[in-house]
Write a protein that holds these residues in place. Structure first.
Motif, PDB file in Angstrom:
ATOM      1  N   HIS A   1       0.788  -1.249   0.000  1.00  0.00           N
ATOM      2  CA  HIS A   1       0.000   0.000   0.000  1.00  0.00           C
ATOM      3  C   HIS A   1       0.815   1.291   0.000  1.00  0.00           C
ATOM      4  O   HIS A   1       0.256   2.354  -0.251  1.00  0.00           O
ATOM      5  CB  HIS A   1      -1.033  -0.009   1.133  1.00  0.00           C
ATOM      6  CG  HIS A   1      -0.472   0.160   2.505  1.00  0.00           C
ATOM      7  ND1 HIS A   1      -1.160   0.824   3.504  1.00  0.00           N
ATOM      8  CD2 HIS A   1       0.700  -0.245   3.046  1.00  0.00           C
ATOM      9  CE1 HIS A   1      -0.432   0.818   4.607  1.00  0.00           C
ATOM     10  NE2 HIS A   1       0.690   0.173   4.367  1.00  0.00           N
TER      11      HIS A   1
ATOM     12  N   ASP B   1      -4.541  -0.625   7.706  1.00  0.00           N
ATOM     13  CA  ASP B   1      -3.178  -0.666   8.234  1.00  0.00           C
ATOM     14  C   ASP B   1      -2.952   0.581   9.099  1.00  0.00           C
ATOM     15  O   ASP B   1      -3.570   1.628   8.880  1.00  0.00           O
ATOM     16  CB  ASP B   1      -2.190  -0.689   7.055  1.00  0.00           C
ATOM     17  CG  ASP B   1      -0.746  -0.924   7.476  1.00  0.00           C
ATOM     18  OD1 ASP B   1      -0.307  -2.090   7.389  1.00  0.00           O
ATOM     19  OD2 ASP B   1      -0.061   0.040   7.883  1.00  0.00           O
ATOM     20  N   TYR B   2      -2.044   0.466  10.054  1.00  0.00           N
ATOM     21  CA  TYR B   2      -1.702   1.593  10.939  1.00  0.00           C
ATOM     22  C   TYR B   2      -1.170   2.799  10.159  1.00  0.00           C
ATOM     23  O   TYR B   2      -1.382   3.948  10.539  1.00  0.00           O
ATOM     24  CB  TYR B   2      -0.646   1.126  11.945  1.00  0.00           C
ATOM     25  CG  TYR B   2      -0.010   2.219  12.764  1.00  0.00           C
ATOM     26  CD1 TYR B   2      -0.726   2.857  13.787  1.00  0.00           C
ATOM     27  CD2 TYR B   2       1.312   2.606  12.540  1.00  0.00           C
ATOM     28  CE1 TYR B   2      -0.137   3.851  14.550  1.00  0.00           C
ATOM     29  CE2 TYR B   2       1.906   3.594  13.302  1.00  0.00           C
ATOM     30  CZ  TYR B   2       1.187   4.221  14.302  1.00  0.00           C
ATOM     31  OH  TYR B   2       1.771   5.198  15.056  1.00  0.00           O
ATOM     32  N   HIS B   3      -0.487   2.513   9.056  1.00  0.00           N
ATOM     33  CA  HIS B   3       0.120   3.582   8.266  1.00  0.00           C
ATOM     34  C   HIS B   3      -0.789   3.998   7.109  1.00  0.00           C
ATOM     35  O   HIS B   3      -1.562   3.188   6.597  1.00  0.00           O
ATOM     36  CB  HIS B   3       1.466   3.113   7.691  1.00  0.00           C
ATOM     37  CG  HIS B   3       2.438   2.683   8.741  1.00  0.00           C
ATOM     38  ND1 HIS B   3       2.541   1.366   9.149  1.00  0.00           N
ATOM     39  CD2 HIS B   3       3.328   3.389   9.477  1.00  0.00           C
ATOM     40  CE1 HIS B   3       3.473   1.278  10.107  1.00  0.00           C
ATOM     41  NE2 HIS B   3       3.960   2.488  10.326  1.00  0.00           N
TER      42      HIS B   3
ATOM     43  N   ASP C   1      -0.845  -3.704  12.212  1.00  0.00           N
ATOM     44  CA  ASP C   1       0.147  -2.986  13.017  1.00  0.00           C
ATOM     45  C   ASP C   1      -0.497  -1.901  13.872  1.00  0.00           C
ATOM     46  O   ASP C   1       0.196  -1.087  14.477  1.00  0.00           O
ATOM     47  CB  ASP C   1       1.291  -2.432  12.146  1.00  0.00           C
ATOM     48  CG  ASP C   1       0.835  -1.871  10.820  1.00  0.00           C
ATOM     49  OD1 ASP C   1      -0.380  -1.766  10.593  1.00  0.00           O
ATOM     50  OD2 ASP C   1       1.719  -1.529   9.999  1.00  0.00           O
TER      51      ASP C   1
ATOM     52  N   GLY D   1       0.613  -4.703   6.552  1.00  0.00           N
ATOM     53  CA  GLY D   1       1.598  -4.719   7.633  1.00  0.00           C
ATOM     54  C   GLY D   1       1.149  -5.455   8.885  1.00  0.00           C
ATOM     55  O   GLY D   1       0.028  -5.962   8.975  1.00  0.00           O
TER      56      GLY D   1
ATOM     57  N   TYR E   1       3.712  -6.456  12.685  1.00  0.00           N
ATOM     58  CA  TYR E   1       5.097  -6.824  12.985  1.00  0.00           C
ATOM     59  C   TYR E   1       5.299  -7.386  14.391  1.00  0.00           C
ATOM     60  O   TYR E   1       6.419  -7.715  14.768  1.00  0.00           O
ATOM     61  CB  TYR E   1       6.007  -5.603  12.739  1.00  0.00           C
ATOM     62  CG  TYR E   1       5.754  -5.041  11.361  1.00  0.00           C
ATOM     63  CD1 TYR E   1       6.320  -5.619  10.240  1.00  0.00           C
ATOM     64  CD2 TYR E   1       4.849  -3.991  11.175  1.00  0.00           C
ATOM     65  CE1 TYR E   1       6.023  -5.154   8.961  1.00  0.00           C
ATOM     66  CE2 TYR E   1       4.545  -3.516   9.908  1.00  0.00           C
ATOM     67  CZ  TYR E   1       5.128  -4.106   8.806  1.00  0.00           C
ATOM     68  OH  TYR E   1       4.813  -3.652   7.555  1.00  0.00           O
TER      69      TYR E   1
HETATM   70 ZN   LIG Z   1       1.815  -0.405   8.322  1.00  0.00          ZN
END
Ligand SMILES: [Zn+2]
Length: 346
Positions: free
Chosen positions: A159, A196-198, A285, A322, A324
């Protein structure tokens, strides 16, 4: 739910990344897939399908062919110059006032086609990128053959990759490629929800001027988090795409009490858009113990996320992004898929 997965990502490993003032082994590692596949198996998802090879036609609909060619040639060119066993990475980036056209050297290509130091090229990188793309496209094939929902277990993620820039562990944008393939297959509108967190900066840029893919991203706000320069709620699309990008940025430290209502806003907007297909860029994430993230979602929250996504009652393709926190990554991903399938049945 069918899982599409291949072992071809395994050779994309062994590089290091910069964390503050030291070089550490990449957080984005093959073990991530081992824990995800292990947890999915344990949760009863054992219908694993190998991807079929696909060409680059759909890829070239969302990525610059010169960029794709660079992804293929980068490591061999690097190895020819430096010998085997090292990973390729950029020394400079094509900044303001600098030429944006590579001159044939691998360094200039890295400078023009990557935007950070988190996309190393190793001997197995292209094979992994190519397989992840096939995993995404095979998921689309299965849905066109009648599957209501599938999970494309892609690695590397996609992404952060735009038409012509790799970055943030991402090379080809698997979710964007899938969305394009759904359109090619007859879907009129695709909603692409990125949890996703980002911020999904690459996906946003690919579809920024288009109305046939509605891009929605829940993420940590650019004031606090990578990629720092995109993901504001003022970015809503432009031209024909105006109104078809929705950013829901949240501050570092956000928990499910605030994240959940943001998801509700996204789901309401998706419902109003009435898409034919939902593609979910699935990053976990957002988990409280994620070493890369900064939100505080807990493992049971992912069950609820899955249930609520199922509530849209749409043909749905999950595409892995993501996550992790190796100890909980598998459980969190499996919880989304479990929650989704339970709600589908219920
Ligand atoms: Zn991410």
């Amino acid at each position: 739910m069918k899982l599409i997965y291949s072992e071809d990502h395994r050779g994309h490993a062994g590089a290091k990344e910069m964390r503050y003032d030291e070089m550490i082994p990449m957080m984005e590692c093959p073990e991530r897939m081992d824990v995800i596949m292990g947890a999915l198996t344990q949760a009863g998802f054992t219908d694993v399908v190998a991807p079929n090879p696909h060409g680059l036609d759909v890829v070239h609909q969302v990525h610059d062919p010169a960029f794709v060619s660079f992804l293929q040639r980068c490591y061999p060119m690097w190895e020819a110059e430096f010998g085997p066993g090292r990973f390729a990475t950029a020394y400079t980036f094509g900044m303001r006032g600098m030429d944006q056209v590579p001159n044939g050297s691998v360094h200039s290509m890295l400078s023009c086609y990557t935007f950070d130091v988190c996309v190393p090229f190793i001997a197995g990188t292209w094979r992994a990128i190519n397989a992840a793309k096939d995993i995404a496209l095979t998921g689309v094939d299965l849905m066109q053959a009648g599957e209501r929902a599938v999970f494309s277990v892609c690695r590397p993620a996609g992404h952060h990759a735009s038409q012509d820039l790799a970055g943030g562990y991402c090379y080809l944008n698997n979710a964007a490629i899938a969305a394009q393939a759904h359109l090619n297959g007859g879907a009129r509108r695709v909603a692409l929800l990125d949890i996703d967190y980002h911020h999904g900066n690459g996906t946003q840029r690919i579809f920024y001027q288009r109305s046939d893919v509605f891009f929605i991203s829940l993420h940590c706000r650019p004031q606090d988090e990578y990629p720092f320069l995109m993901g504001y709620d003022t970015e809503v699309g432009e031209g024909a795409g105006k109104g078809y990008t929705l950013n829901l940025p949240m501050p570092r430290g956000t928990g499910y009490a605030d994240w959940g209502p943001a998801l509700q806003i996204a789901l309401d907007r998706i419902r109003a858009y009435a898409p034919d297909v939902l593609v979910v860029s699935l990053g976990v994430d957002t988990f409280e113990a994620d070493p890369v993230g900064g939100f505080t979602l807990k493992s049971p929250d992912y069950l609820d996320i899955g249930r609520r996504l199922a509530g849209l009652d749409l043909p749905t393709q999950f595409v892995m992004e993501g996550g992790y926190a190796i100890d909980a990554l598998g459980l969190n991903v499996a919880n989304v898929i479990t929650g989704f399938t339970q709600a589908q049945r219920g």
